[in-house]
Motif scaffolding. Structure first.
Motif, PDB file in Angstrom:
ATOM      1  N   MET A 191      22.387  53.481  45.899  1.00 56.98           N
ATOM      2  CA  MET A 191      23.094  54.706  44.966  1.00 56.98           C
ATOM      3  C   MET A 191      24.469  54.890  45.548  1.00 56.98           C
ATOM      4  O   MET A 191      25.123  55.205  44.685  1.00 56.98           O
ATOM      5  N   ALA A 192      24.676  55.175  46.755  1.00 53.09           N
ATOM      6  CA  ALA A 192      25.961  55.417  47.298  1.00 53.09           C
ATOM      7  C   ALA A 192      26.966  54.559  46.913  1.00 53.09           C
ATOM      8  O   ALA A 192      28.146  54.562  46.477  1.00 53.09           O
ATOM      9  N   ALA A 193      26.638  52.942  47.201  1.00 55.85           N
ATOM     10  CA  ALA A 193      27.594  52.118  46.698  1.00 55.85           C
ATOM     11  C   ALA A 193      27.792  51.957  45.244  1.00 55.85           C
ATOM     12  O   ALA A 193      28.851  51.764  44.946  1.00 55.85           O
ATOM     13  N   LEU A 194      27.008  52.187  44.190  1.00 57.75           N
ATOM     14  CA  LEU A 194      27.090  52.307  42.889  1.00 57.75           C
ATOM     15  C   LEU A 194      27.825  53.558  42.583  1.00 57.75           C
ATOM     16  O   LEU A 194      28.653  53.301  41.666  1.00 57.75           O
ATOM     17  N   LEU A 199      33.133  55.763  40.528  1.00 59.20           N
ATOM     18  CA  LEU A 199      34.237  56.427  40.766  1.00 59.20           C
ATOM     19  C   LEU A 199      35.588  55.615  40.680  1.00 59.20           C
ATOM     20  O   LEU A 199      36.620  55.977  40.146  1.00 59.20           O
ATOM     21  N   ALA A 200      35.351  54.202  41.382  1.00 60.73           N
ATOM     22  CA  ALA A 200      36.577  53.260  41.183  1.00 60.73           C
ATOM     23  C   ALA A 200      36.847  53.057  39.653  1.00 60.73           C
ATOM     24  O   ALA A 200      38.194  52.989  39.276  1.00 60.73           O
ATOM     25  N   LEU A 201      35.862  52.861  38.898  1.00 60.23           N
ATOM     26  CA  LEU A 201      36.120  52.598  37.566  1.00 60.23           C
ATOM     27  C   LEU A 201      36.627  53.370  36.821  1.00 60.23           C
ATOM     28  O   LEU A 201      37.541  53.316  36.003  1.00 60.23           O
ATOM     29  N   ALA A 202      36.320  54.804  37.029  1.00 57.74           N
ATOM     30  CA  ALA A 202      37.000  55.810  36.363  1.00 57.74           C
ATOM     31  C   ALA A 202      38.331  56.082  36.530  1.00 57.74           C
ATOM     32  O   ALA A 202      39.194  56.325  36.000  1.00 57.74           O
ATOM     33  N   LEU A 203      38.758  55.949  37.997  1.00 58.26           N
ATOM     34  CA  LEU A 203      40.102  56.071  38.274  1.00 58.26           C
ATOM     35  C   LEU A 203      40.722  54.800  37.515  1.00 58.26           C
ATOM     36  O   LEU A 203      41.923  55.020  37.138  1.00 58.26           O
ATOM     37  N   VAL A 204      40.334  53.575  37.628  1.00 58.96           N
ATOM     38  CA  VAL A 204      40.970  52.491  36.758  1.00 58.96           C
ATOM     39  C   VAL A 204      40.974  53.015  35.545  1.00 58.96           C
ATOM     40  O   VAL A 204      42.207  52.550  34.899  1.00 58.96           O
ATOM     41  N   GLY A 205      40.031  53.550  34.797  1.00 57.78           N
ATOM     42  CA  GLY A 205      40.264  53.800  33.360  1.00 57.78           C
ATOM     43  C   GLY A 205      40.970  54.794  33.140  1.00 57.78           C
ATOM     44  O   GLY A 205      41.603  55.157  32.010  1.00 57.78           O
ATOM     45  N   ARG A 206      41.275  55.817  34.034  1.00 56.50           N
ATOM     46  CA  ARG A 206      42.416  56.837  34.041  1.00 56.50           C
ATOM     47  C   ARG A 206      43.712  56.184  34.222  1.00 56.50           C
ATOM     48  O   ARG A 206      44.705  56.739  33.188  1.00 56.50           O
ATOM     49  N   ALA A 207      43.880  55.371  35.027  1.00 55.21           N
ATOM     50  CA  ALA A 207      45.376  54.740  35.174  1.00 55.21           C
ATOM     51  C   ALA A 207      45.635  53.769  34.045  1.00 55.21           C
ATOM     52  O   ALA A 207      46.845  53.541  33.754  1.00 55.21           O
ATOM     53  N   ALA A 208      44.677  52.809  33.432  1.00 55.02           N
ATOM     54  CA  ALA A 208      44.784  52.041  32.562  1.00 55.02           C
ATOM     55  C   ALA A 208      44.030  52.202  31.334  1.00 55.02           C
ATOM     56  O   ALA A 208      42.936  51.576  31.431  1.00 55.02           O
ATOM     57  N   LEU A 216      33.955  45.955  31.846  1.00 56.08           N
ATOM     58  CA  LEU A 216      34.283  45.252  33.105  1.00 56.08           C
ATOM     59  C   LEU A 216      33.076  45.826  34.021  1.00 56.08           C
ATOM     60  O   LEU A 216      32.874  44.984  35.091  1.00 56.08           O
ATOM     61  N   GLY A 217      32.877  47.094  34.078  1.00 57.91           N
ATOM     62  CA  GLY A 217      32.115  47.632  35.021  1.00 57.91           C
ATOM     63  C   GLY A 217      30.526  46.856  35.123  1.00 57.91           C
ATOM     64  O   GLY A 217      29.950  46.944  36.168  1.00 57.91           O
ATOM     65  N   PHE A 218      29.886  46.779  33.951  1.00 57.12           N
ATOM     66  CA  PHE A 218      28.632  46.150  33.921  1.00 57.12           C
ATOM     67  C   PHE A 218      28.442  45.016  35.006  1.00 57.12           C
ATOM     68  O   PHE A 218      27.651  45.334  35.841  1.00 57.12           O
ATOM     69  N   PRO A 219      29.146  43.977  34.956  1.00 62.36           N
ATOM     70  CA  PRO A 219      28.997  42.865  35.995  1.00 62.36           C
ATOM     71  C   PRO A 219      29.125  43.258  37.405  1.00 62.36           C
ATOM     72  O   PRO A 219      28.641  42.655  38.440  1.00 62.36           O
ATOM     73  N   ILE A 220      30.317  44.187  37.336  1.00 56.99           N
ATOM     74  CA  ILE A 220      30.694  44.467  38.858  1.00 56.99           C
ATOM     75  C   ILE A 220      29.339  45.449  39.547  1.00 56.99           C
ATOM     76  O   ILE A 220      29.209  45.258  40.732  1.00 56.99           O
ATOM     77  N   LYS A 221      28.801  46.118  38.818  1.00 58.76           N
ATOM     78  CA  LYS A 221      27.844  47.103  39.278  1.00 58.76           C
ATOM     79  C   LYS A 221      26.431  46.467  39.400  1.00 58.76           C
ATOM     80  O   LYS A 221      25.929  46.586  40.544  1.00 58.76           O
ATOM     81  N   ILE A 222      26.276  45.324  38.741  1.00 59.93           N
ATOM     82  CA  ILE A 222      25.199  44.402  39.137  1.00 59.93           C
ATOM     83  C   ILE A 222      25.328  43.651  40.259  1.00 59.93           C
ATOM     84  O   ILE A 222      24.513  43.375  41.117  1.00 59.93           O
ATOM     85  N   THR A 223      26.486  43.006  40.508  1.00 60.00           N
ATOM     86  CA  THR A 223      26.923  42.265  41.679  1.00 60.00           C
ATOM     87  C   THR A 223      26.682  43.148  42.934  1.00 60.00           C
ATOM     88  O   THR A 223      26.182  42.740  43.903  1.00 60.00           O
ATOM     89  N   VAL A 224      27.374  44.367  42.914  1.00 61.45           N
ATOM     90  CA  VAL A 224      27.214  45.257  43.971  1.00 61.45           C
ATOM     91  C   VAL A 224      25.948  45.532  44.361  1.00 61.45           C
ATOM     92  O   VAL A 224      25.485  45.859  45.606  1.00 61.45           O
TER      93      VAL A 224
END
Length: 260
Positions: A191-194, A199-208, A216-224
């Motif tokens: 849970m902490a890793a996800l 949080l990283a995806l939220a920052l990316v979405g805010r910046a871009a 983009l976040g769905f496969p990343i969350k599954i991999t992590v």
């Protein structure tokens, strides 16, 4: 002359042992599960009763004298098995709850399978952790502690001598409250890793803002999630080992409480 050396007290003594073994084993995990055919369970109860009868048995004079006392005795034996079963079920309930939390965080909440042991629909990660815990429990000889608890019941609780005390209810509720604590301890690394990924995806979405963060976040969350789920196995085995080491004293305490 009695050709067959028929001794009624010995027969009643064996029946008392058979009642205790069969009624407890039929409700205990691993021995009385729905996946085991009833003829196999019946044969196991007979063989085990015959094996432990010379060393663990009650005298024939303790056999109830009427049908009402026999009914109360059977109900008490069944209740002993249910209490011992709850102690083990608390561990697996905590693991399944932790798997539910992990599956929800990874986005697997819609991917459910039917648990063949309980017949309920569970998240795939919950069932995966359950089967891993089951194999770890058997590898660490947890089923032998169940048999040890059955043997302790012969020394602590006579037939029909079960007492339902407030201390018994308090002990069960105290152990049930540990389900949520253990579930969070099991699921916390994933849970902490996800959470950090979100949080990283939220920052990316805010910046871009033009990036499709959800896609983009769905496969990343599954991999992590799967990466930290693999790391979780060692952590989970330590929890199971710690639980098995405390299971014997818990059985002894509950049985002594039921004996009054």
């Amino acid at each position: 002359m009695d050709i067959f050396a028929f001794d009624p007290e010995s027969i009643f003594s064996f029946f008392l042992t058979l009642f205790r073994v069969s009624l407890i084993l039929f409700v205990l995990p691993f021995f009385g599960g729905n996946s085991i055919p009833n003829p196999v369970k019946a044969a196991l109860c007979l063989v085990l009763s015959w094996a432990v009868w010379p060393a663990l048995s009650f005298t024939g004079v303790m056999f109830p004298k009427n049908i009402f006392q026999i009914t109360l005795m059977i109900a008490g034996e069944l209740l002993i098995g249910l209490v011992l079963m709850l102690v083990v079920r608390f561990l697996f309930a905590a693991v399944q709850m932790g798997g539910q939390l992990i599956g929800f965080q990874m986005g697997f909440a819609m991917i459910n399978i039917v648990d063949p042991l309980t017949g309920t629909s569970v998240v795939v990660t919950s069932h995966f952790l359950y089967m891993t815990t089951l194999l770890t429990f058997l590898t660490l000889n947890g089923h032998l502690y169940l048999i040890q608890g059955l043997a302790d019941s012969f020394a602590l609780i006579p037939p029909g001598g079960l007492l339902i005390t407030p201390e018994l209810g308090e002990g069960i509720l105290r152990m049930a409250g540990q389900i949520f604590v253990l579930a969070i301890r099991i699921a916390a690394p994933v849970m902490a890793a996800l959470f950090m990924v979100d949080l990283a995806l939220a920052l990316v979405g805010r910046a871009a803002p033009q990036m499709h963060v959800l896609i983009l976040g769905f496969p990343i969350k599954i991999t992590v999630g799967f990466f930290f789920l693999g790391i979780l196995f060692t952590y989970l085995s330590r929890h199971v080992e710690e639980f098995i080491h405390t299971m014997g004293p818990m059985f002894h305490t509950l049985l002594r409480t039921m004996s009054g």
